[in-house]
Design a protein around this motif. Structure first.
Motif, PDB file in Angstrom:
ATOM      1  N   LEU A  55      77.587  21.801 -32.245  1.00  0.00           N
ATOM      2  CA  LEU A  55      77.628  21.141 -30.945  1.00  0.00           C
ATOM      3  C   LEU A  55      77.370  22.113 -29.800  1.00  0.00           C
ATOM      4  CD1 LEU A  55      80.745  18.808 -31.394  1.00  0.00           C
ATOM      5  CD2 LEU A  55      78.341  18.196 -31.620  1.00  0.00           C
ATOM      6  N   ASN A  56      77.712  23.368 -29.998  1.00  0.00           N
ATOM      7  CA  ASN A  56      77.430  24.422 -29.011  1.00  0.00           C
ATOM      8  C   ASN A  56      76.661  25.532 -29.724  1.00  0.00           C
ATOM      9  OD1 ASN A  56      80.329  23.456 -27.548  1.00  0.00           O
ATOM     10  ND2 ASN A  56      78.683  24.078 -26.189  1.00  0.00           N
ATOM     11  N   PRO A  98      88.406  21.299 -23.533  1.00  0.00           N
ATOM     12  CA  PRO A  98      87.687  20.291 -22.738  1.00  0.00           C
ATOM     13  C   PRO A  98      88.634  19.270 -22.099  1.00  0.00           C
ATOM     14  CG  PRO A  98      86.719  20.515 -24.930  1.00  0.00           C
ATOM     15  CD  PRO A  98      88.008  21.278 -24.941  1.00  0.00           C
ATOM     16  N   ARG A 155      83.797  22.687 -38.058  1.00  0.00           N
ATOM     17  CA  ARG A 155      82.942  23.272 -37.045  1.00  0.00           C
ATOM     18  C   ARG A 155      83.791  24.283 -36.287  1.00  0.00           C
ATOM     19  NH1 ARG A 155      83.295  21.660 -31.042  1.00  0.00           N
ATOM     20  NH2 ARG A 155      81.774  23.122 -30.203  1.00  0.00           N
ATOM     21  N   ARG A 205      85.464  23.106 -13.793  1.00  0.00           N
ATOM     22  CA  ARG A 205      85.655  23.743 -15.100  1.00  0.00           C
ATOM     23  C   ARG A 205      84.329  23.846 -15.836  1.00  0.00           C
ATOM     24  NH1 ARG A 205      91.362  22.427 -15.297  1.00  0.00           N
ATOM     25  NH2 ARG A 205      91.291  20.270 -15.447  1.00  0.00           N
ATOM     26  N   GLU A 258      76.895  27.318 -21.286  1.00  0.00           N
ATOM     27  CA  GLU A 258      76.877  25.898 -21.652  1.00  0.00           C
ATOM     28  C   GLU A 258      78.282  25.316 -21.515  1.00  0.00           C
ATOM     29  OE1 GLU A 258      75.787  27.576 -25.757  1.00  0.00           O
ATOM     30  OE2 GLU A 258      76.310  25.492 -26.175  1.00  0.00           O
ATOM     31  N   VAL A 259      78.321  23.977 -21.499  1.00  0.00           N
ATOM     32  CA  VAL A 259      79.608  23.282 -21.423  1.00  0.00           C
ATOM     33  C   VAL A 259      80.223  23.247 -22.823  1.00  0.00           C
ATOM     34  CG1 VAL A 259      80.691  21.031 -20.973  1.00  0.00           C
ATOM     35  CG2 VAL A 259      78.913  21.905 -19.436  1.00  0.00           C
ATOM     36  N   VAL A 260      81.507  23.578 -22.910  1.00  0.00           N
ATOM     37  CA  VAL A 260      82.195  23.637 -24.201  1.00  0.00           C
ATOM     38  C   VAL A 260      82.521  22.225 -24.678  1.00  0.00           C
ATOM     39  CG1 VAL A 260      84.276  24.450 -25.378  1.00  0.00           C
ATOM     40  CG2 VAL A 260      83.152  25.892 -23.664  1.00  0.00           C
ATOM     41  N   ARG A 261      82.199  21.948 -25.935  1.00  0.00           N
ATOM     42  CA  ARG A 261      82.400  20.605 -26.480  1.00  0.00           C
ATOM     43  C   ARG A 261      83.405  20.606 -27.607  1.00  0.00           C
ATOM     44  NH1 ARG A 261      75.932  19.778 -27.105  1.00  0.00           N
ATOM     45  NH2 ARG A 261      75.525  18.889 -25.043  1.00  0.00           N
ATOM     46  N   SER A 262      84.137  19.496 -27.711  1.00  0.00           N
ATOM     47  CA  SER A 262      84.950  19.287 -28.904  1.00  0.00           C
ATOM     48  C   SER A 262      84.468  18.011 -29.580  1.00  0.00           C
ATOM     49  CB  SER A 262      86.432  19.159 -28.548  1.00  0.00           C
ATOM     50  OG  SER A 262      86.690  17.900 -27.955  1.00  0.00           O
ATOM     51  N   LYS A 287      82.313  26.601 -14.353  1.00  0.00           N
ATOM     52  CA  LYS A 287      82.799  27.900 -14.844  1.00  0.00           C
ATOM     53  C   LYS A 287      82.259  28.176 -16.236  1.00  0.00           C
ATOM     54  CE  LYS A 287      87.270  29.909 -16.238  1.00  0.00           C
ATOM     55  NZ  LYS A 287      87.530  31.194 -15.596  1.00  0.00           N
ATOM     56  N   GLN A 288      82.270  27.164 -17.106  1.00  0.00           N
ATOM     57  CA  GLN A 288      81.754  27.358 -18.463  1.00  0.00           C
ATOM     58  C   GLN A 288      80.266  27.672 -18.446  1.00  0.00           C
ATOM     59  OE1 GLN A 288      82.959  23.813 -20.615  1.00  0.00           O
ATOM     60  NE2 GLN A 288      85.038  24.090 -19.826  1.00  0.00           N
ATOM     61  N   GLU A 347      80.020  31.318 -17.176  1.00  0.00           N
ATOM     62  CA  GLU A 347      80.576  32.367 -18.051  1.00  0.00           C
ATOM     63  C   GLU A 347      79.992  32.319 -19.452  1.00  0.00           C
ATOM     64  OE1 GLU A 347      84.871  32.271 -17.939  1.00  0.00           O
ATOM     65  OE2 GLU A 347      84.950  32.708 -15.795  1.00  0.00           O
ATOM     66  N   LEU A 348      79.576  31.119 -19.922  1.00  0.00           N
ATOM     67  CA  LEU A 348      79.176  30.966 -21.314  1.00  0.00           C
ATOM     68  C   LEU A 348      77.755  30.449 -21.481  1.00  0.00           C
ATOM     69  CD1 LEU A 348      82.437  29.176 -22.520  1.00  0.00           C
ATOM     70  CD2 LEU A 348      81.924  31.616 -22.583  1.00  0.00           C
ATOM     71  N   ASN A 404      88.440  28.536 -21.009  1.00  0.00           N
ATOM     72  CA  ASN A 404      87.282  27.650 -21.156  1.00  0.00           C
ATOM     73  C   ASN A 404      87.323  26.716 -22.351  1.00  0.00           C
ATOM     74  OD1 ASN A 404      85.698  28.519 -18.899  1.00  0.00           O
ATOM     75  ND2 ASN A 404      85.222  30.397 -20.021  1.00  0.00           N
ATOM     76  N   GLY A 451      92.488  19.696 -26.809  1.00  0.00           N
ATOM     77  CA  GLY A 451      91.034  19.631 -26.835  1.00  0.00           C
ATOM     78  C   GLY A 451      90.398  18.586 -27.731  1.00  0.00           C
ATOM     79  N   GLY A 452      91.150  18.013 -28.655  1.00  0.00           N
ATOM     80  CA  GLY A 452      90.525  17.030 -29.544  1.00  0.00           C
ATOM     81  C   GLY A 452      89.527  17.661 -30.513  1.00  0.00           C
ATOM     82  N   PHE A 453      89.821  18.879 -30.981  1.00  0.00           N
ATOM     83  CA  PHE A 453      88.988  19.530 -31.994  1.00  0.00           C
ATOM     84  C   PHE A 453      89.422  19.065 -33.374  1.00  0.00           C
ATOM     85  CE2 PHE A 453      86.610  22.600 -29.538  1.00  0.00           C
ATOM     86  CZ  PHE A 453      87.385  22.815 -28.407  1.00  0.00           C
TER      87      PHE A 453
END
Lengths: 174, 395
Positions: free
Chosen positions: B23-24, B109, B144, A138, A148-152, A141-142, A145-146, B106, B133-135
């Protein structure tokens, strides 16, 4: 060996097959999306040196050689004698139907080197090594496609954390 | 900043937490001017959604002013006034490219967690447990916002917060529920639930050409709103037999399509914590999904059951025989908010609808704990609560 782990997982990446194949040829980029992998250096034609760490902090190192590579079809590698881990990987590529990009099928094999050690991935992931490989895919893929790795707010922490902002540094590969 | 945090079952409090940060590279930080409590937040409040952690910031309906952007943000700028859609969508994956933004491949997470419950993972969602996702959510002073160029829509001059806030979730949700009926013009649609989503479903069904909408609930103020603000014919299910009434009102045929805007009953018992138990089949003691079952039995042959109400796990006693033998279609899904933002904003600008009609309570962020209880218990004729982070708390 009874502790060996054999995982097969697939993912579809919305990028052209050539681009995806080249990304998997480039082992030095693997730490961007593979959990617990710290670095991979090319040390010779077809030979690379890998460094990883376990959550507890133990580091592991091994050398690997490329055993198969056919552009846009397959790339495979296996670890050499003398390292901390017995590991091989094979990645197959196929165009996905309906212009969806590229199908990537990954097979990973891990086995402990010395007696008494649980496999690295087995110990790291509890009972589900498939899950670690799937998370790696995953993140791949990020990255494709993007970029960077998607963060929460929660996922940037290695341990469980509330879904609220924090001032702590962001963990690697999170 | 101050933020409404889930502290346990039936316990929320407004806490001081760190401000959000980028963060991104595609993130923006939004200073929130107005936010709301959703009916689905009540499932979190009641402890019925697994994978909540103490301290999780709640809220997925929010809007405000952009105060910071990441280095790869091109469209949005500091100072822009935006409404933020509740599903988080990257814009690049196949699902997003097909307009199915609540299925973004995507943006969760914690996809592994959702997969164990549902087979595959949908998109990440603001403020809706670690399963999605824990957003951190938007019942706070700041949020954010990932993929800032993909999600947020700018608010045109001349529209108030209250007129546009509900583009974040409940207006597109009601609209998509009506759209999923596949209306050709003139049909009779029955809507179970006259909460905010049901009210928007009623409005939307008329906008999309329904000939008649019959709305079902038991709370007088909600039935009144459905009738007076939306033009529906109303049925109080505590006063009449709904199926008999529907048959009589439709010449014995049944409504052509049915919308379930009730969903998982708020008193659905709790499920085991996803982190520990997700791999097991969730043995949920289910309350009967009364609205859904009734909608299926009441629907005309060949019709569509459009499920807007939120369900999380499994239900029992599901009338599959009715579905199969009478060629019924079930359509559902979390709303693909992004594709409705522009068209529905235009309808608001043209005056075809003023979404603020659902608001019954206007409070400050600090009133959140009380507001959750009022909303859950439908006290004080509560229909929809909006919260302003900068307002003074109620006395």
């Amino acid at each position: 060996m009874s502790d060996a782990i054999h995982v097969r997982k697939a993912i579809t990446v919305r990028r052209p097959i050539g681009e995806v194949y080249r990304a998997w040829e480039n082992f030095t980029e693997f730490p961007r999306f593979m959990a617990y992998l710290d670095s991979v250096e090319n040390t010779g034609p077809r030979i690379s040196h890998w460094r990883a760490h376990e959550p507890g902090g133990n580091s592991l190192e091994w050398d690997a050689e490329v055993t198969e590579h056919e552009p846009n079809t397959v790339i495979a590698w296996r670890s050499l004698e003398g390292g901390d881990l017995n590991h091989s990987g094979k990645v197959k590529f196929r165009e996905a139907p309906m212009q969806q990009g590229t199908e990537v099928l990954v097979e990973m094999y891990y086995a402990p080197r010395s007696g008494g050690l649980a496999g690295l991935i087995g110990r790291l992931s509890g009972n589900d090594p498939t899950q670690v490989v799937q998370q790696d895919l995953r993140r791949f893929k990020q990255v494709m496609e993007l970029g960077e790795v998607v963060r929460s707010d929660a996922s940037i922490h290695e341990k469980m954390h509330a879904a609220q902002p924090s001032e702590e540094p962001v963990a690697v590969n999170q | 900043m101050r933020a409404t945090c889930w502290m346990g079952k039936e316990s929320v409090s407004v806490e001081n937490v760190p401000d959000p940060r980028i963060l991104n590279s595609g993130d923006a930080i939004v200073r929130i001017t107005t936010t709301a409590i959703c009916g689905s937040d009540l499932h979190l409040y009641g402890g019925f959604v697994p994978s909540m952690e103490k301290g999780d910031i709640l809220g997925h309906e929010f809007m405000g002013e952009v105060v910071e952007v990441g280095r790869n943000v091109r469209k949005l700028k500091k100072g822009d006034r935006v409404v933020v859609p509740f599903p988080i969508a990257c814009g690049q994956c196949t699902a997003c490219q097909r307009g199915l933004t609540s299925l973004c491949e995507n943006s969760n997470p914690n996809a592994w967690m959702a997969e164990k419950m549902w087979g595959f993972s949908p998109a990440g969602i603001f403020g809706y447990s670690h399963l999605t996702g824990g957003f951190a959510g938007g019942q706070a002073e700041y949020a954010r916002v990932p993929f800032a160029d993909i999600g947020p829509i700018q608010v045109p001059e001349g529209l108030t917060d209250e007129q546009v806030l509900f583009l974040s979730d409940i207006f597109p949700t009601g609209y998509m529920a009506a759209e999923n009926c596949g209306l050709r013009g003139g049909e009779t649609v029955a809507v179970w639930g006259c909460g905010p989503v049901g009210l928007f479903a009623i409005q939307s069904a008329y906008l999309l050409g329904a000939g008649r909408v019959i709305a079902i609930d038991r709370f007088p103020e909600r039935l009144a709103k459905a009738k007076n603000s939306c033009g529906a014919d109303v049925l109080n299910y505590e006063a009449v037999d709904v199926r008999e009434a529907l048959e009589e009102m439709t010449g014995g045929r049944g409504p052509d399509h049915c919308i379930d805007a009730v969903g998982m009953e708020a008193h659905m018992p709790g499920v085991e914590h996803a982190y520990d138990r997700v791999k097991q089949a969730l043995m949920m003691e289910t309350d009967r999904p009364m609205a859904l079952r009734q909608a299926i039995l009441a629907c005309r042959n060949g019709g569509t059951i459009s499920v807007a109400g939120v369900y999380g796990g499994f239900i029992d006693k599901f009338p599959m025989g009715a579905i199969v033998n009478r060629a019924l279609t079930i359509k559902s899904g979390q709303t693909h908010v992004h594709r409705y933002l522009q068209p529905l904003m235009e309808r608001i600008q043209k005056g075809e609808i003023d979404p603020s009609f659902v608001i019954s309570h206007r409070l400050s962020l600090d009133d959140a704990p009380e507001a959750y209880r009022t909303f859950r218990d439908k006290q004080d004729s509560c229909i929809k609560v909006v919260l302003k982070p900068n307002a003074s708390p109620a006395a």
